[in-house]
Design a protein around this motif. Structure first.
Motif, PDB file in Angstrom:
ATOM      1  N   ASN A  18     -55.029 -41.594  93.883  1.00 40.17           N
ATOM      2  CA  ASN A  18     -55.327 -40.178  94.069  1.00 40.17           C
ATOM      3  C   ASN A  18     -55.675 -39.864  95.522  1.00 40.17           C
ATOM      4  O   ASN A  18     -56.417 -38.931  95.807  1.00 40.17           O
ATOM      5  CB  ASN A  18     -56.481 -39.771  93.145  1.00 40.17           C
ATOM      6  CG  ASN A  18     -56.092 -39.878  91.700  1.00 40.17           C
ATOM      7  OD1 ASN A  18     -55.455 -38.981  91.161  1.00 40.17           O
ATOM      8  ND2 ASN A  18     -56.429 -40.997  91.067  1.00 40.17           N
ATOM      9  N   SER A  19     -55.114 -40.633  96.431  1.00 38.91           N
ATOM     10  CA  SER A  19     -55.496 -40.524  97.840  1.00 38.91           C
ATOM     11  C   SER A  19     -55.259 -39.129  98.414  1.00 38.91           C
ATOM     12  O   SER A  19     -56.112 -38.611  99.136  1.00 38.91           O
ATOM     13  CB  SER A  19     -54.774 -41.581  98.672  1.00 38.91           C
ATOM     14  OG  SER A  19     -53.372 -41.420  98.575  1.00 38.91           O
ATOM     15  N   LYS A  24     -57.510 -34.149 100.692  1.00 39.93           N
ATOM     16  CA  LYS A  24     -57.590 -32.682 100.681  1.00 39.93           C
ATOM     17  C   LYS A  24     -58.999 -32.214 100.331  1.00 39.93           C
ATOM     18  O   LYS A  24     -59.527 -31.277 100.939  1.00 39.93           O
ATOM     19  CB  LYS A  24     -56.587 -32.106  99.684  1.00 39.93           C
ATOM     20  CG  LYS A  24     -55.163 -32.232 100.125  1.00 39.93           C
ATOM     21  CD  LYS A  24     -54.212 -31.749  99.048  1.00 39.93           C
ATOM     22  CE  LYS A  24     -52.771 -32.038  99.446  1.00 39.93           C
ATOM     23  NZ  LYS A  24     -51.819 -31.729  98.387  1.00 39.93           N
ATOM     24  N   SER A  25     -59.612 -32.856  99.354  1.00 41.11           N
ATOM     25  CA  SER A  25     -60.965 -32.479  98.957  1.00 41.11           C
ATOM     26  C   SER A  25     -61.968 -32.746 100.070  1.00 41.11           C
ATOM     27  O   SER A  25     -62.856 -31.922 100.331  1.00 41.11           O
ATOM     28  CB  SER A  25     -61.380 -33.241  97.695  1.00 41.11           C
ATOM     29  OG  SER A  25     -60.536 -32.903  96.624  1.00 41.11           O
ATOM     30  N   LEU A  28     -61.566 -30.086 102.685  1.00 42.82           N
ATOM     31  CA  LEU A  28     -62.081 -28.801 102.216  1.00 42.82           C
ATOM     32  C   LEU A  28     -63.612 -28.764 102.228  1.00 42.82           C
ATOM     33  O   LEU A  28     -64.209 -27.786 102.640  1.00 42.82           O
ATOM     34  CB  LEU A  28     -61.563 -28.522 100.797  1.00 42.82           C
ATOM     35  CG  LEU A  28     -62.003 -27.204 100.165  1.00 42.82           C
ATOM     36  CD1 LEU A  28     -61.384 -26.020 100.909  1.00 42.82           C
ATOM     37  CD2 LEU A  28     -61.595 -27.172  98.700  1.00 42.82           C
ATOM     38  N   LEU A  29     -64.232 -29.853 101.800  1.00 46.74           N
ATOM     39  CA  LEU A  29     -65.693 -29.877 101.663  1.00 46.74           C
ATOM     40  C   LEU A  29     -66.441 -30.344 102.899  1.00 46.74           C
ATOM     41  O   LEU A  29     -67.636 -30.073 103.025  1.00 46.74           O
ATOM     42  CB  LEU A  29     -66.085 -30.779 100.489  1.00 46.74           C
ATOM     43  CG  LEU A  29     -65.667 -30.295  99.112  1.00 46.74           C
ATOM     44  CD1 LEU A  29     -65.902 -31.388  98.079  1.00 46.74           C
ATOM     45  CD2 LEU A  29     -66.420 -29.025  98.735  1.00 46.74           C
ATOM     46  N   GLY A  30     -65.762 -31.046 103.802  1.00 45.61           N
ATOM     47  CA  GLY A  30     -66.480 -31.602 104.941  1.00 45.61           C
ATOM     48  C   GLY A  30     -65.767 -31.508 106.269  1.00 45.61           C
ATOM     49  O   GLY A  30     -66.271 -32.009 107.270  1.00 45.61           O
ATOM     50  N   ALA A  38     -62.411 -40.259 104.772  1.00 44.20           N
ATOM     51  CA  ALA A  38     -61.707 -40.522 103.515  1.00 44.20           C
ATOM     52  C   ALA A  38     -60.448 -41.347 103.769  1.00 44.20           C
ATOM     53  O   ALA A  38     -60.156 -42.285 103.020  1.00 44.20           O
ATOM     54  CB  ALA A  38     -61.357 -39.206 102.818  1.00 44.20           C
ATOM     55  N   ILE A  39     -59.724 -41.029 104.820  1.00 44.06           N
ATOM     56  CA  ILE A  39     -58.507 -41.781 105.151  1.00 44.06           C
ATOM     57  C   ILE A  39     -58.848 -43.232 105.477  1.00 44.06           C
ATOM     58  O   ILE A  39     -58.168 -44.159 105.015  1.00 44.06           O
ATOM     59  CB  ILE A  39     -57.746 -41.104 106.309  1.00 44.06           C
ATOM     60  CG1 ILE A  39     -57.160 -39.774 105.829  1.00 44.06           C
ATOM     61  CG2 ILE A  39     -56.655 -42.024 106.860  1.00 44.06           C
ATOM     62  CD1 ILE A  39     -56.621 -38.893 106.943  1.00 44.06           C
TER      63      ILE A  39
END
Length: 105
Positions: A18-19, A24-25, A28-30, A38-39
């Motif tokens: 679900n990378s 994207k999340s 959007l959030l940070g 995240a990457i």
């Protein structure tokens, strides 16, 4: 950005599968810094090794971001990003689902 590697844990496998949604999340959030984090985490988890302490801390930070743990702190970037989100956006449902599934993994 899904990886074709065998993961060492169900959690790492879920994150890799679900990378794109996690990236994207996080954006959007940070914002950009959370996106880069995240990457890096996804790349670290894609080698199929057991989750090390560093990756575990990063997974916890990702969980904190998705669960909005720090949005009430005006000194953190998450607060401004959270305020900009439309509560009826379909992305909100995606984030909630990701969080639930991440915690289950």
């Amino acid at each position: 950005m899904p990886k074709d590697t065998i993961s060492g844990s169900p959690c790492a496998a879920f994150v890799n599968q679900n990378s794109d949604a996690f990236i994207k999340s996080a954006r959007l959030l940070g914002g950009p810094e959370s996106e880069r984090r995240a990457i890096r985490l996804i790349n670290d988890l894609s080698f199929g090794q057991p989750i090390a302490a560093k990756q575990n801390r990063e997974l916890n930070a990702l969980e904190d971001l998705l669960s909005l743990r720090h949005v009430d702190n005006p000194d953190r970037d998450e607060t401004a990003y959270f305020i900009a989100i439309d509560p009826v956006s379909p992305q909100v449902d995606m984030i909630c689902c990701l969080l639930d599934r991440l915690q289950a993994a």
